[in-house]
Design a protein around this motif. Structure first.
Motif, PDB file in Angstrom:
ATOM      1  N   PRO A   1      -2.750   4.504   8.745  1.00  0.00           N
ATOM      2  CA  PRO A   1      -3.870   5.298   7.702  1.00  0.00           C
ATOM      3  C   PRO A   1      -4.677   4.345   6.810  1.00  0.00           C
ATOM      4  O   PRO A   1      -5.854   4.458   6.489  1.00  0.00           O
ATOM      5  CB  PRO A   1      -2.746   6.063   6.926  1.00  0.00           C
ATOM      6  CG  PRO A   1      -1.716   6.376   8.220  1.00  0.00           C
ATOM      7  CD  PRO A   1      -1.592   5.026   8.803  1.00  0.00           C
ATOM      8  N   PHE A   2      -3.941   3.227   6.225  1.00  0.00           N
ATOM      9  CA  PHE A   2      -4.652   2.357   5.275  1.00  0.00           C
ATOM     10  C   PHE A   2      -5.786   1.438   6.029  1.00  0.00           C
ATOM     11  O   PHE A   2      -6.784   1.197   5.634  1.00  0.00           O
ATOM     12  CB  PHE A   2      -3.834   1.522   4.258  1.00  0.00           C
ATOM     13  CG  PHE A   2      -3.274   2.207   3.183  1.00  0.00           C
ATOM     14  CD1 PHE A   2      -3.317   3.625   2.954  1.00  0.00           C
ATOM     15  CD2 PHE A   2      -3.108   1.474   2.117  1.00  0.00           C
ATOM     16  CE1 PHE A   2      -2.721   3.976   1.879  1.00  0.00           C
ATOM     17  CE2 PHE A   2      -2.623   1.923   0.824  1.00  0.00           C
ATOM     18  CZ  PHE A   2      -2.469   3.151   0.933  1.00  0.00           C
TER      19      PHE A   2
ATOM     20  N   GLY B   1      -2.843   6.089  -5.825  1.00  0.00           N
ATOM     21  CA  GLY B   1      -1.586   6.763  -5.601  1.00  0.00           C
ATOM     22  C   GLY B   1      -0.683   6.029  -5.101  1.00  0.00           C
ATOM     23  O   GLY B   1       0.704   6.052  -5.550  1.00  0.00           O
ATOM     24  N   LEU B   2      -0.825   4.817  -4.338  1.00  0.00           N
ATOM     25  CA  LEU B   2       0.104   3.942  -3.955  1.00  0.00           C
ATOM     26  C   LEU B   2       0.636   3.136  -5.273  1.00  0.00           C
ATOM     27  O   LEU B   2       1.928   3.047  -5.529  1.00  0.00           O
ATOM     28  CB  LEU B   2      -0.499   2.825  -2.995  1.00  0.00           C
ATOM     29  CG  LEU B   2       0.599   1.513  -2.662  1.00  0.00           C
ATOM     30  CD1 LEU B   2       1.684   1.815  -2.252  1.00  0.00           C
ATOM     31  CD2 LEU B   2      -0.470   0.524  -2.092  1.00  0.00           C
TER      32      LEU B   2
ATOM     33  N   ASP C   1       1.706   5.372   4.395  1.00  0.00           N
ATOM     34  CA  ASP C   1       1.554   4.044   4.199  1.00  0.00           C
ATOM     35  C   ASP C   1       2.185   3.962   2.566  1.00  0.00           C
ATOM     36  O   ASP C   1       2.369   3.035   2.327  1.00  0.00           O
ATOM     37  CB  ASP C   1       0.177   3.645   4.312  1.00  0.00           C
ATOM     38  CG  ASP C   1      -0.097   3.365   5.892  1.00  0.00           C
ATOM     39  OD1 ASP C   1       1.038   3.333   6.764  1.00  0.00           O
ATOM     40  OD2 ASP C   1      -1.305   2.971   6.232  1.00  0.00           O
ATOM     41  N   ILE C   2       1.496   5.138   1.830  1.00  0.00           N
ATOM     42  CA  ILE C   2       1.646   4.933   0.555  1.00  0.00           C
ATOM     43  C   ILE C   2       3.374   4.799   0.087  1.00  0.00           C
ATOM     44  O   ILE C   2       3.832   4.054  -0.516  1.00  0.00           O
ATOM     45  CB  ILE C   2       1.388   6.430  -0.416  1.00  0.00           C
ATOM     46  CG1 ILE C   2       0.002   6.369  -0.500  1.00  0.00           C
ATOM     47  CG2 ILE C   2       2.209   6.374  -1.828  1.00  0.00           C
ATOM     48  CD1 ILE C   2      -0.730   7.491  -0.910  1.00  0.00           C
ATOM     49  N   ILE C   3       4.087   5.373   0.921  1.00  0.00           N
ATOM     50  CA  ILE C   3       5.450   5.710   0.827  1.00  0.00           C
ATOM     51  C   ILE C   3       6.178   4.190   0.970  1.00  0.00           C
ATOM     52  O   ILE C   3       7.003   3.620   0.620  1.00  0.00           O
ATOM     53  CB  ILE C   3       6.244   6.814   1.702  1.00  0.00           C
ATOM     54  CG1 ILE C   3       5.876   8.031   0.958  1.00  0.00           C
ATOM     55  CG2 ILE C   3       7.559   6.577   1.637  1.00  0.00           C
ATOM     56  CD1 ILE C   3       6.366   9.422   1.714  1.00  0.00           C
ATOM     57  N   ARG C   4       5.642   3.716   2.414  1.00  0.00           N
ATOM     58  CA  ARG C   4       6.275   2.681   2.825  1.00  0.00           C
ATOM     59  C   ARG C   4       5.880   1.434   2.225  1.00  0.00           C
ATOM     60  O   ARG C   4       6.831   0.404   2.011  1.00  0.00           O
ATOM     61  CB  ARG C   4       6.038   2.498   4.477  1.00  0.00           C
ATOM     62  CG  ARG C   4       4.782   2.059   4.901  1.00  0.00           C
ATOM     63  CD  ARG C   4       4.640   2.243   6.401  1.00  0.00           C
ATOM     64  NE  ARG C   4       3.235   1.892   7.020  1.00  0.00           N
ATOM     65  CZ  ARG C   4       3.003   0.533   7.296  1.00  0.00           C
ATOM     66  NH1 ARG C   4       3.908  -0.388   7.194  1.00  0.00           N
ATOM     67  NH2 ARG C   4       1.825   0.560   7.548  1.00  0.00           N
ATOM     68  N   PHE C   5       4.798   1.267   1.664  1.00  0.00           N
ATOM     69  CA  PHE C   5       4.263  -0.068   0.934  1.00  0.00           C
ATOM     70  C   PHE C   5       4.996   0.010  -0.506  1.00  0.00           C
ATOM     71  O   PHE C   5       5.212  -1.084  -0.807  1.00  0.00           O
ATOM     72  CB  PHE C   5       2.637  -0.026   0.938  1.00  0.00           C
ATOM     73  CG  PHE C   5       1.908  -0.188   2.089  1.00  0.00           C
ATOM     74  CD1 PHE C   5       2.539  -0.899   3.247  1.00  0.00           C
ATOM     75  CD2 PHE C   5       0.604   0.428   2.323  1.00  0.00           C
ATOM     76  CE1 PHE C   5       1.778  -1.363   4.208  1.00  0.00           C
ATOM     77  CE2 PHE C   5       0.043   0.149   3.353  1.00  0.00           C
ATOM     78  CZ  PHE C   5       0.497  -0.686   4.498  1.00  0.00           C
TER      79      PHE C   5
ATOM     80  N   VAL D   1       4.622  13.717  -8.144  1.00  0.00           N
ATOM     81  CA  VAL D   1       3.409  14.531  -8.047  1.00  0.00           C
ATOM     82  C   VAL D   1       2.260  13.319  -7.508  1.00  0.00           C
ATOM     83  O   VAL D   1       1.676  12.673  -8.139  1.00  0.00           O
ATOM     84  CB  VAL D   1       2.917  15.272  -9.181  1.00  0.00           C
ATOM     85  CG1 VAL D   1       1.661  16.078  -8.800  1.00  0.00           C
ATOM     86  CG2 VAL D   1       4.141  16.325  -9.602  1.00  0.00           C
ATOM     87  N   LEU D   2       1.824  13.742  -6.076  1.00  0.00           N
ATOM     88  CA  LEU D   2       0.794  12.868  -5.808  1.00  0.00           C
ATOM     89  C   LEU D   2      -0.492  13.906  -5.575  1.00  0.00           C
ATOM     90  O   LEU D   2      -0.509  14.890  -5.072  1.00  0.00           O
ATOM     91  CB  LEU D   2       0.958  12.588  -4.262  1.00  0.00           C
ATOM     92  CG  LEU D   2      -0.011  11.615  -3.535  1.00  0.00           C
ATOM     93  CD1 LEU D   2      -0.013  10.406  -4.141  1.00  0.00           C
ATOM     94  CD2 LEU D   2       0.427  11.413  -2.072  1.00  0.00           C
TER      95      LEU D   2
END
Length: 334
Positions: free
Chosen positions: A166-167, A319-320, A234-238, A304-305
């Motif tokens: 995604p990124f 967000g990341l 990607d936000i979660i894993r990075f 909250v995102l």
């Protein structure tokens, strides 16, 4: 088919059938000038020739943000913004929004695009473009209207699928839009800056086993969540977490509560948007017997995102960074 979190919840109203010639007769025209320069750019897995657009119509915040971040405001005629999107006055590009026309708060459709005399439409596959609503890149091609599709949404685009993380899709979009509008250097600088910010987050992420994270979009009987084809994965894993549904080759998708309970998430990311406020979702998770005993609920571990941080766009980086700070603070306090 996997529409965006807002589009897939909307009732689909089919447009009346109309011939392409009738639409073209009252629609946008692209100047047929032999001097017009063209550039070949990928639209998902298809090479497409573009001339520089002057009246772009953009759908949702992610599309608008990409154009504004590249300094292309003067090429945007107007925007379509369904109610899920937070007010544009809260956007980092609020001044840019004020310079272009608000066209509709409905879903994207052909009539709107034709009436706007658009020469480019920017949207995602199944999150803007739609077979059911009769507005697809192929249909717009027949009307002489160019289209650009978010790369993040291309993985199941019929005939021309393209799959990227995604990124990487965000970076590809900025680079491709840079080519179309002749601002390649600007796009390269923007992407380089975003990559540096992501790398900084990764370097500072908590060590050890990744924290299991569940993204809750909506749904009571069955929850909607994020698979591995959308930015929150990607936000979660990075940031140092692990999307508990990151093994699903999907964008926004439905799962069962049993699977959520089995995954035992320690953090729950709540996707916040206009017609489904985060507070209501959190209250449901706290009071629903099935979810009340989840580790994240017991520990009140909710993040909250913002909607525009969760769909493909420059605000993914914001967000990341916010989520990474949340996980870091959580790790230090535990």
């Amino acid at each position: 088919m996997n529409p965006s979190p807002r589009t897939r919840r909307s009732a689909v109203a089919l447009l009346p059938a109309m011939g392409a010639l009738a639409l073209a007769g009252c629609g946008a025209t692209v100047e047929d000038s032999p001097a017009a320069e063209t550039v070949t750019v990928q639209r998902c897995g298809e090479a497409v020739d573009y001339t520089t657009p002057q009246r772009a119509v953009v759908y949702e915040g992610g599309s608008a943000d990409k154009m504004f971040a590249l300094g292309l405001t003067e090429h945007v005629h107007g925007y379509v913004m369904p109610p899920a999107n937070p007010p544009v006055t809260e956007s980092p590009w609020a001044e840019d929004y004020a310079q272009v026309e608000f066209l509709s708060d409905d879903l994207l459709n052909r009539e709107l695009v034709v009436e706007a005399e658009a020469d480019l439409v920017v949207a995602g596959w199944n999150s803007g473009f739609s077979d059911a609503r009769g507005i697809t890149p192929a249909i717009l091609d027949t009307l002489g209207i160019q289209s650009f599709m978010h790369t993040e949404s291309c993985y199941n685009y019929p005939g021309f699928a393209e799959r990227v993380e995604p990124f990487e899709g965000l970076y590809a979009d900025l680079e491709r839009l840079g080519q179309i509008f002749g601002v390649e250097d600007r796009a390269a600088d923007l992407v380089a800056g975003y990559r540096e910010r992501v790398a900084a987050v990764e370097a500072a992420a908590p060590q050890g086993e990744p924290v299991p994270v569940f993204l809750y979009d909506s749904g009571t009987d069955r929850p909607f969540t994020a698979g591995n084809q959308v930015p929150p994965n990607d936000i979660i894993r990075f940031a140092g977490g692990e999307n508990v549904f990151g093994d699903l080759e999907e964008r926004w998708t439905e799962v069962g509560w049993e699977a959520v309970v089995s995954a035992a998430p320690e953090v729950i990311v709540i996707l916040d948007y206009g017609d489904a406020p985060a507070e209501e979702k959190i209250e449901f998770l706290r009071t629903n017997p099935t979810t009340a005993k989840l580790p994240a609920v017991v520990d009140d571990a909710f993040f909250v995102l913002d909607y525009n941080e969760g769909i493909s766009g420059p605000r993914n980086i914001d967000g990341l960074e916010k989520f990474a700070e949340y996980l870091s603070d959580r790790a230090q306090s535990s």
